[in-house]
Design a protein around this motif. Structure first.
Motif, PDB file in Angstrom:
ATOM      1  N   CYS A   1      -8.956 -19.081  -1.751  1.00 38.03           N
ATOM      2  CA  CYS A   1      -8.236 -19.990  -2.392  1.00 38.03           C
ATOM      3  C   CYS A   1      -8.804 -21.174  -1.974  1.00 38.03           C
ATOM      4  CB  CYS A   1      -6.742 -20.055  -1.979  1.00 38.03           C
ATOM      5  SG  CYS A   1      -5.885 -21.480  -2.769  1.00 38.03           S
ATOM      6  N   PRO A   2      -8.911 -22.065  -2.915  1.00 36.79           N
ATOM      7  CA  PRO A   2      -9.886 -23.382  -2.651  1.00 36.79           C
ATOM      8  C   PRO A   2      -8.793 -24.604  -2.021  1.00 36.79           C
ATOM      9  CG  PRO A   2      -9.275 -23.218  -5.203  1.00 36.79           C
ATOM     10  CD  PRO A   2      -8.962 -22.148  -4.443  1.00 36.79           C
ATOM     11  N   GLU A   3      -7.541 -24.252  -2.306  1.00 35.04           N
ATOM     12  CA  GLU A   3      -6.479 -25.051  -1.755  1.00 35.04           C
ATOM     13  C   GLU A   3      -6.205 -24.881  -0.442  1.00 35.04           C
ATOM     14  OE1 GLU A   3      -3.328 -25.465  -4.147  1.00 35.04           O
ATOM     15  OE2 GLU A   3      -4.324 -25.663  -5.927  1.00 35.04           O
ATOM     16  N   CYS A   4      -5.864 -23.640   0.286  1.00 33.69           N
ATOM     17  CA  CYS A   4      -5.595 -23.292   1.634  1.00 33.69           C
ATOM     18  C   CYS A   4      -6.458 -22.307   2.244  1.00 33.69           C
ATOM     19  CB  CYS A   4      -4.183 -22.407   1.275  1.00 33.69           C
ATOM     20  SG  CYS A   4      -4.277 -20.905   0.884  1.00 33.69           S
ATOM     21  N   GLY A   5      -7.552 -21.964   1.650  1.00 37.30           N
ATOM     22  CA  GLY A   5      -8.661 -20.920   2.429  1.00 37.30           C
ATOM     23  C   GLY A   5      -8.237 -19.664   2.428  1.00 37.30           C
ATOM     24  N   HIS A   6      -7.015 -19.166   2.051  1.00 43.39           N
ATOM     25  CA  HIS A   6      -6.719 -17.910   2.148  1.00 43.39           C
ATOM     26  C   HIS A   6      -7.671 -17.059   1.546  1.00 43.39           C
ATOM     27  CE1 HIS A   6      -4.307 -14.251   2.463  1.00 43.39           C
ATOM     28  NE2 HIS A   6      -4.348 -14.208   0.943  1.00 43.39           N
ATOM     29  N   LYS A   7      -8.141 -15.824   2.164  1.00 50.12           N
ATOM     30  CA  LYS A   7      -9.039 -14.654   1.632  1.00 50.12           C
ATOM     31  C   LYS A   7      -8.436 -13.752   1.212  1.00 50.12           C
ATOM     32  CE  LYS A   7     -12.727 -16.223   4.777  1.00 50.12           C
ATOM     33  NZ  LYS A   7     -13.523 -15.647   6.014  1.00 50.12           N
ATOM     34  N   PHE A   8      -8.873 -13.020   0.103  1.00 48.67           N
ATOM     35  CA  PHE A   8      -7.942 -12.005  -0.650  1.00 48.67           C
ATOM     36  C   PHE A   8      -9.139 -11.537  -1.739  1.00 48.67           C
ATOM     37  CE2 PHE A   8      -7.606 -15.837  -3.294  1.00 48.67           C
ATOM     38  CZ  PHE A   8      -7.724 -15.407  -4.452  1.00 48.67           C
ATOM     39  N   GLU A   9      -8.895 -10.327  -2.095  1.00 49.91           N
ATOM     40  CA  GLU A   9      -9.626  -9.357  -3.199  1.00 49.91           C
ATOM     41  C   GLU A   9      -8.850  -9.736  -4.210  1.00 49.91           C
ATOM     42  OE1 GLU A   9     -10.314  -5.611  -1.605  1.00 49.91           O
ATOM     43  OE2 GLU A   9     -11.948  -6.215  -0.516  1.00 49.91           O
ATOM     44  N   GLN A  10      -9.788  -9.418  -5.632  1.00 42.88           N
ATOM     45  CA  GLN A  10      -9.133  -9.649  -6.684  1.00 42.88           C
ATOM     46  C   GLN A  10     -10.010  -8.659  -7.732  1.00 42.88           C
ATOM     47  OE1 GLN A  10      -8.269 -13.462  -8.265  1.00 42.88           O
ATOM     48  NE2 GLN A  10      -8.971 -12.840 -10.550  1.00 42.88           N
ATOM     49  N   PRO A  11      -9.729  -7.855  -8.407  1.00 40.92           N
ATOM     50  CA  PRO A  11     -10.336  -6.819  -9.325  1.00 40.92           C
ATOM     51  C   PRO A  11     -11.189  -7.792 -10.355  1.00 40.92           C
ATOM     52  CG  PRO A  11      -8.005  -6.625  -9.713  1.00 40.92           C
ATOM     53  CD  PRO A  11      -8.060  -7.470  -8.637  1.00 40.92           C
ATOM     54  N   VAL A  12     -12.506  -7.383 -10.559  1.00 37.80           N
ATOM     55  CA  VAL A  12     -13.279  -8.126 -11.447  1.00 37.80           C
ATOM     56  C   VAL A  12     -13.031  -7.570 -12.946  1.00 37.80           C
ATOM     57  CG1 VAL A  12     -15.554  -8.471 -12.281  1.00 37.80           C
ATOM     58  CG2 VAL A  12     -15.026  -8.442  -9.998  1.00 37.80           C
ATOM     59  N   ASN A  13     -12.771  -8.603 -13.793  1.00 40.10           N
ATOM     60  CA  ASN A  13     -12.210  -8.409 -15.030  1.00 40.10           C
ATOM     61  C   ASN A  13     -13.581  -8.589 -16.189  1.00 40.10           C
ATOM     62  OD1 ASN A  13     -11.137  -8.194 -17.683  1.00 40.10           O
ATOM     63  ND2 ASN A  13      -9.749  -9.725 -17.586  1.00 40.10           N
ATOM     64  N   PHE A  14     -14.130  -7.366 -16.386  1.00 44.59           N
ATOM     65  CA  PHE A  14     -15.462  -7.646 -17.208  1.00 44.59           C
ATOM     66  C   PHE A  14     -15.332  -7.546 -18.620  1.00 44.59           C
ATOM     67  CE2 PHE A  14     -16.667  -5.058 -13.560  1.00 44.59           C
ATOM     68  CZ  PHE A  14     -17.586  -5.681 -13.111  1.00 44.59           C
ATOM     69  N   THR A  15     -13.910  -7.872 -19.032  1.00 46.47           N
ATOM     70  CA  THR A  15     -13.904  -8.038 -20.523  1.00 46.47           C
ATOM     71  C   THR A  15     -13.138  -9.328 -20.814  1.00 46.47           C
ATOM     72  OG1 THR A  15     -11.524  -6.873 -20.234  1.00 46.47           O
ATOM     73  CG2 THR A  15     -13.126  -5.524 -20.828  1.00 46.47           C
ATOM     74  N   SER A  16     -13.236 -10.056 -19.967  1.00 46.92           N
ATOM     75  CA  SER A  16     -12.657 -11.613 -20.091  1.00 46.92           C
ATOM     76  C   SER A  16     -13.765 -12.403 -19.582  1.00 46.92           C
ATOM     77  CB  SER A  16     -11.227 -11.641 -19.536  1.00 46.92           C
ATOM     78  OG  SER A  16     -10.790 -13.183 -19.721  1.00 46.92           O
ATOM     79  N   ALA A  17     -13.858 -13.562 -20.114  1.00 42.34           N
ATOM     80  CA  ALA A  17     -14.823 -14.858 -19.613  1.00 42.34           C
ATOM     81  C   ALA A  17     -14.121 -15.709 -18.938  1.00 42.34           C
ATOM     82  CB  ALA A  17     -15.592 -15.182 -20.704  1.00 42.34           C
TER      83      ALA A  17
END
Length: 124
Positions: free
Chosen positions: A107-123
């Motif tokens: 997160c650019p605001e708080c620095g929290h690290k997390f995982e997120q699924p990559v969406n290959f169908t959306s830009a």
């Protein structure tokens, strides 16, 4: 190189398969499907005539054992109770599902690290 994932999965059928001698078989093993397992049955005349038969052939290819049944073929799978067939279809879908590719994010605001699924169908 050693595999870090399972290719075979044990199961216990909810009802069980009763063979011609009246023996109940519940415990079995299903392996991961290959490309051939999913493609070759499409040429089978039984599937061409009735697409619903694809499930029968697919399961007969990927179930490697069931109790003491010597060979799992479509004739065996045809005799499964519908609840067992539904159970195995669900298991097949789960073990052969494509796992999402995960992206490491911060997160650019708080620095929290997390995982997120990559969406290959959306830009986005």
């Amino acid at each position: 190189m050693e595999l870090d994932f399972s290719t075979e999965y044990e199961f216990d059928l909810p009802k069980g398969y009763v063979d011609s001698a009246g023996v109940l078989h519940k415990h079995g093993v299903m392996r991961l499907a290959t490309a051939a397992d999913e493609i070759l049955p499409l040429r089978d005349p039984r599937v061409v005539q009735n697409p619903g038969y694809l499930t029968i052939i697919l399961l007969s290819r990927v179930i490697t054992s069931l109790g003491t049944v010597p060979k799992i073929d479509p004739r065996v799978v045809e005799k499964f109770y519908s609840s067992d067939l539904a159970f195995l279809q669900d298991m097949y879908q789960k073990i052969n599902a494509i796992e999402p590719v995960m992206d490491q994010c911060v997160c650019p605001e708080c620095g929290h690290k997390f995982e997120q699924p990559v969406n290959f169908t959306s830009a986005e």
